[in-house]
Design an enzyme around this catalytic site. Structure first.
Site, short mmCIF file in Angstrom:
data_model
loop_
_atom_site.label_atom_id
_atom_site.label_comp_id
_atom_site.label_asym_id
_atom_site.label_seq_id
_atom_site.Cartn_x
_atom_site.Cartn_y
_atom_site.Cartn_z
N CYS A 178 18.96 -36.19 28.70
CA CYS A 178 18.81 -34.97 27.65
C CYS A 178 19.17 -33.71 28.37
CB CYS A 178 17.48 -35.02 27.10
SG CYS A 178 16.44 -36.48 27.12
N HIS B 147 11.27 -33.02 26.78
CA HIS B 147 12.57 -33.17 25.87
C HIS B 147 13.17 -31.70 25.91
CE1 HIS B 147 15.77 -34.79 23.88
NE2 HIS B 147 15.34 -34.38 22.55
N ASP C 74 20.44 -31.15 17.85
CA ASP C 74 19.86 -32.35 19.16
C ASP C 74 21.42 -32.77 19.47
OD1 ASP C 74 19.19 -34.19 20.85
OD2 ASP C 74 17.14 -34.19 20.37
#
Ligand SMILES: [Zn+2]
Length: 440
Positions: free
Chosen positions: A238, A265, A282
Site C-alpha cells: 500500500c 493503511h 484506493d
C-alpha cells in the site's frame, strides 16, 4: 432489505422516506411516552408501598434530593480551544504528523512530474476518459434534460489512470520470490540498507530467505518511498502504491491528497471540480469513491484518517467512519492538542501564500468541515429511521443492511489471503490479530 431505486424515482422515494420518518417519529414518541408513563406509575407505587423513614422533627432536613443535572454528553464536541502539546506522547504524535505531511510536498517537483508524464500512456488514458465522460453525459441526459453527469471529464481521467495503474503498471509484493530458483521465501526480519539502496531513499530493507533446502538464498526487499524510484521499481505494498499513484494523479493535473490512517493503511483523495468535493480513491483496491470500504467492507475500526496535501491538512476521519461501532479510540493526543497540531501543519504549508490564497483555502476547509459534519448527522438519521420504536425501547439495536452506499463492499482484495487475515482486513468473519501485522 435492499433499496434499489433508480435516480429518476429518487424524488418520489425521498417523499416516501420523509413520510415514513414522520410516521416512525410519531410511533416512537407514543411508545416512549407510554414507557415513561409506566415507569412513573411503577416508581410512584414503589415509593408508596415502601414505608416512609421515621422523621425527626427536631433536626433540619436536608433539601429534597434533586435528580442529577443532565450531562449533555452528546454536546461534548462543541468547538474545542486548540492547545499546544506539552506531554511527550503528544509531541511524538506531532513530530510524526509533521513528517508525514511532507509527502505531498515532495511531489511538487517539475522534474518528477515530467518524468511521470513520460511513463503514463497518455493517449490511452485520455481516450478512455473521453469515452467514459461521453457515456456518463449521455446517461444523465437520457434520464432528464439538464441533469448533470455523475462524474466530469477530469474525474474520468483519474478513473482511467486508476485502472491502468492497478491492471498494467504496478505489482503487489508479499514475499518476493527467490531470484535464483523462483521458490517462495520466508521473512526473516529487517536489515539495514546497502549504500545504493540508501542512495535511492530506502530506510528499511526487509529480508527473506529462500525456502528451498538446496538454495537458501537471501532476498532483499528495500522499501522505497521516493516516487521517482517507484516509477522504475513499480512494485510494493500500500505505501508504495499510494505514494506513486497519488503523484501520478498530481502529474495529470488533479488536486491531490495523501491520506494516512493510524491503522496501517494509506490511500488517495482527489478533488472533483465537477462534484465540488474530495473523492476517496484506493489504488490497491481499484476503489473509487467508496469511503466505507474499510469499515463496512474490511470490518476495521479506524481512529485517525488524516489527509495531507501540498497546501493543507485535514482530519477526514468522519468521511471514513460513519458510525460509532467502527470508531477506534483516539488516544495519541488530547483532541484539543490534535487540533492545535493540525492548525500548525496547515499554517506551515500556507506560510508563503498570499492572503487571497489563504482565504480561499480556508473557505474550502470550512465547506469540507460542514460536509463531514453532515456525514455524521445523516448516518445518525439513517440509523434512527432503520430502528423500529420497539428496537429503541428494548435497546435491541441491530442495524439493518444500509442502502446503496454499503452495497457490494467486500473484504480486502490486494495482498494474499494469509496476509489479509493477519491484518484483520478480510471483512465479515475475521478478527484483527495485532501480534501478527506486516508493515503496509
Ligand atoms: Zn532459491
Amino acid at each position: 432489505m435492499e433499496h434499489t431505486h433508480s435516480a429518476p424515482r429518487a424524488h418520489a422515494a425521498n417523499i416516501d422516506t420523509d413520510r415514513l420518518a414522520a410516521e416512525m417519529t410519531e410511533q416512537f414518541r407514543q411508545v416512549l411516552s407510554s414507557k415513561r408513563m409506566n415507569e412513573l406509575t411503577s416508581r410512584s407505587s414503589q415509593s408508596r408501598s415502601s414505608s416512609p423513614a421515621p422523621r425527626d422533627f427536631g433536626t433540619p432536613q436536608p433539601p429534597p434530593s434533586q435528580s442529577a443535572p443532565p450531562t449533555y454528553a452528546s454536546l461534548r464536541n462543541i468547538p474545542l480551544v486548540p492547545e499546544a502539546p506539552h506531554d511527550a506522547r503528544s509531541l511524538r504524535f506531532k513530530n510524526m504528523l509533521v513528517s508525514l505531511s511532507n509527502m505531498p510536498v515532495r511531489w511538487e517537483n517539475p522534474g518528477l512530474l515530467d518524468e511521470a508524464l513520460r511513463v503514463i500512456p497518455l493517449e490511452q488514458i485520455y481516450g478512455e476518459a473521453e469515452e467514459e465522460s461521453q457515456i456518463l453525459q449521455a446517461e444523465a441526459e437520457s434520464m432528464s434534460a439538464g441533469k448533470k453527469a455523475a462524474w466530469g471529464y477530469q474525474d474520468c481521467v483519474v478513473r482511467a489512470l486508476l485502472r491502468w495503474f492497478k491492471r498494467s503498471f504496478f505489482s503487489w509484493v508479499n514475499n518476493p520470490p527467490c531470484s535464483r530458483c523462483y521458490s517462495p521465501t520466508v521473512a526473516v526480519g529487517i536489515t539495514s540498507p546497502l549504500p545504493d539502496e540508501q542512495a535511492r531513499g530506502a530506510n528499511t530493507v526487509e529480508a527473506y530467505r529462500c525456502s528451498h533446502d538446496a538454495c537458501k538464498n537471501y532476498e532483499r526487499f528495500p522499501r522505497y518511498n521516493d516516487a521517482f524510484v517507484l516509477l522504475q521499481t513499480r512494485k510494493g505494498r500500500c505505501g508504495e502504491w499510494a505514494n506513486c499513484f497519488t503523484m501520478l494523479c498530481r502529474a495529470v493535473g488533479s488536486r491531490v491528497r495523501w491520506v494516512w490512517n493510524a491503522e496501517d493503511h494509506v490511500w488517495t483523495e482527489v478533488y472533483s471540480v465537477h462534484r465540488r468535493r474530495w473523492v476517496h480513491v484506493d489504488v490497491c483496491e481499484e476503489a473509487w469513491d467508496k469511503p466505507r470500504l474499510y469499515t463496512d467492507g474490511w470490518g476495521k475500526k479506524l481512529s485517525y484518517c488524516i489527509a495531507f496535501s501540498a497546501d493543507g491538512a485535514m482530519d477526514v476521519t468522519r468521511r471514513y467512519v460513519r458510525d460509532a461501532k467502527h470508531a477506534a479510540e483516539r488516544n495519541r493526543a488530547p483532541e484539543a492538542v490534535f487540533l492545535h497540531i493540525m492548525d500548525e501543519i496547515r499554517a506551515m504549508r500556507r506560510s508563503n501564500m498570499s492572503k487571497q490564497d489563504k482565504f480561499r483555502l480556508h473557505g474550502d476547509d470550512m465547506r469540507e468541515a460542514k460536509e463531514l459534519r453532515a456525514n455524521v448527522i445523516s448516518s445518525i438519521a439513517i440509523a434512527v429511521i432503520q430502528l423500529s420504536p420497539e428496537d429503541i425501547v428494548n435497546a435491541q439495536v441491530t442495524r439493518r443492511q444500509d442502502s446503496d452506499a454499503q452495497k457490494a463492499l467486500e473484504g480486502r482484495l490486494s495482498g494474499n489471503t494469509q496476509w489479509i487475515r493477519s491484518r484483520g482486513e478480510g471483512g465479515q468473519s475475521n478478527q484483527q490479530d495485532p501480534r501478527n501485522q506486516h508493515p503496509r
